[in-house]
Design a protein around this motif. Sequence first.
Motif, PDB file in Angstrom:
ATOM      1  N   UNK A  11     -27.369  17.766  12.666  1.00  0.00           N
ATOM      2  CA  UNK A  11     -26.512  18.876  13.106  1.00  0.00           C
ATOM      3  C   UNK A  11     -26.765  19.205  14.578  1.00  0.00           C
ATOM      4  N   UNK A  12     -28.024  19.192  14.987  1.00  0.00           N
ATOM      5  CA  UNK A  12     -28.343  19.486  16.385  1.00  0.00           C
ATOM      6  C   UNK A  12     -27.769  18.434  17.327  1.00  0.00           C
ATOM      7  N   UNK A  13     -27.766  17.186  16.890  1.00  0.00           N
ATOM      8  CA  UNK A  13     -27.164  16.120  17.689  1.00  0.00           C
ATOM      9  C   UNK A  13     -25.662  16.375  17.839  1.00  0.00           C
ATOM     10  N   UNK A  14     -25.013  16.712  16.733  1.00  0.00           N
ATOM     11  CA  UNK A  14     -23.577  17.014  16.761  1.00  0.00           C
ATOM     12  C   UNK A  14     -23.322  18.225  17.645  1.00  0.00           C
ATOM     13  N   UNK A  73     -26.583  21.272  -2.708  1.00  0.00           N
ATOM     14  CA  UNK A  73     -25.626  20.181  -2.483  1.00  0.00           C
ATOM     15  C   UNK A  73     -24.246  20.739  -2.147  1.00  0.00           C
ATOM     16  N   UNK A  74     -23.806  21.727  -2.910  1.00  0.00           N
ATOM     17  CA  UNK A  74     -22.499  22.345  -2.653  1.00  0.00           C
ATOM     18  C   UNK A  74     -22.480  23.057  -1.298  1.00  0.00           C
ATOM     19  N   UNK A  75     -23.558  23.739  -0.967  1.00  0.00           N
ATOM     20  CA  UNK A  75     -23.631  24.436   0.322  1.00  0.00           C
ATOM     21  C   UNK A  75     -23.527  23.441   1.478  1.00  0.00           C
ATOM     22  N   UNK A  76     -24.191  22.303   1.355  1.00  0.00           N
ATOM     23  CA  UNK A  76     -24.126  21.318   2.432  1.00  0.00           C
ATOM     24  C   UNK A  76     -22.763  20.661   2.521  1.00  0.00           C
ATOM     25  N   UNK A  77     -22.106  20.456   1.386  1.00  0.00           N
ATOM     26  CA  UNK A  77     -20.734  19.939   1.417  1.00  0.00           C
ATOM     27  C   UNK A  77     -19.816  20.954   2.103  1.00  0.00           C
ATOM     28  N   UNK A  79     -20.757  23.206   4.280  1.00  0.00           N
ATOM     29  CA  UNK A  79     -21.125  23.251   5.709  1.00  0.00           C
ATOM     30  C   UNK A  79     -20.371  22.168   6.479  1.00  0.00           C
ATOM     31  N   UNK A  80     -20.350  20.966   5.930  1.00  0.00           N
ATOM     32  CA  UNK A  80     -19.677  19.880   6.635  1.00  0.00           C
ATOM     33  C   UNK A  80     -18.161  20.035   6.597  1.00  0.00           C
ATOM     34  N   UNK A 114     -17.039  31.224   7.311  1.00  0.00           N
ATOM     35  CA  UNK A 114     -17.495  30.555   6.090  1.00  0.00           C
ATOM     36  C   UNK A 114     -18.852  29.878   6.231  1.00  0.00           C
ATOM     37  N   UNK A 115     -19.192  29.420   7.426  1.00  0.00           N
ATOM     38  CA  UNK A 115     -20.483  28.765   7.596  1.00  0.00           C
ATOM     39  C   UNK A 115     -21.632  29.732   7.323  1.00  0.00           C
ATOM     40  N   UNK A 116     -21.427  31.013   7.609  1.00  0.00           N
ATOM     41  CA  UNK A 116     -22.482  31.993   7.365  1.00  0.00           C
ATOM     42  C   UNK A 116     -22.638  32.252   5.870  1.00  0.00           C
ATOM     43  N   UNK A 117     -21.545  32.154   5.132  1.00  0.00           N
ATOM     44  CA  UNK A 117     -21.625  32.242   3.672  1.00  0.00           C
ATOM     45  C   UNK A 117     -22.460  31.077   3.146  1.00  0.00           C
ATOM     46  N   UNK A 118     -22.239  29.908   3.737  1.00  0.00           N
ATOM     47  CA  UNK A 118     -22.999  28.705   3.377  1.00  0.00           C
ATOM     48  C   UNK A 118     -24.488  28.913   3.649  1.00  0.00           C
ATOM     49  N   UNK A 119     -24.815  29.459   4.811  1.00  0.00           N
ATOM     50  CA  UNK A 119     -26.217  29.675   5.179  1.00  0.00           C
ATOM     51  C   UNK A 119     -26.883  30.654   4.204  1.00  0.00           C
TER      52      UNK A 119
END
Length: 162
Positions: A11-14, A73-77, A79-80, A114-119
Motif C-alpha cells: 500500500x505504501x508503494x502504491x 479478508x473481507x475488510x482487505x477486499x 480496502x482494495x 468507506x476506507x475508514x469503515x474498513x480500517x
Amino acid sequence: MAAITAERLFELVVARRHARWAAARGGVEYGRGHYPVMVALHIGLIVGTLAEVALGHRAFVPMVGWPALAGVVLANAARWWCIRSLGPQWNTRVIIVPGLPLVSSGPYRWVRHPNYVVVIAEGLALPLVYGAWLTALLFTLANAALLMVRTRVENKALELVA
C-alpha cells in the motif's frame, strides 16, 4: 500477520506512486501533522497483536478466530475496492488535486469515507483472529480519536477544492 504486513508495505508503494502522480498535477497535501500518528497507530496494531499473543499467552479461539479472519479478508477486499475506485487519487496521505471531481463510484456511492469503515472493521477483526482482545480495544479507541481528526482534515480539504 506477515501477509498483512506485506500488504501494508505494498500500500505504501502504491501511495508513493499516487503521491508523485498528484504532485505532477498540482496536488496539495493537508494534515501532515497527524500522518506520523496514523503510521505509528497502524504499526502498533501489528506489533501490539503480536506482543499480546506472545506475552498474554493468547490462544486461537475458533468461535471468534474464524469469523474474525473472514472479517479481515473481507475488510482487505473492501480496502482494495476503495483503492481501485479512487484510482490514482487514493493515498495514505490527504492529497487533493485541484479541479478533480469527487469520486462517486464503487463504495463511494454509499459512504463518504468507506476506507475508514474498513480500517475500523479490520482494527477489531485482525487482533481477534489471534485472541488479542486488548489490542483490538486499544486500537479501536485510539483509531476513533485519530479518525475524528483525519475526517475533519479530509472534509475541509475537499471543501476547499470543491
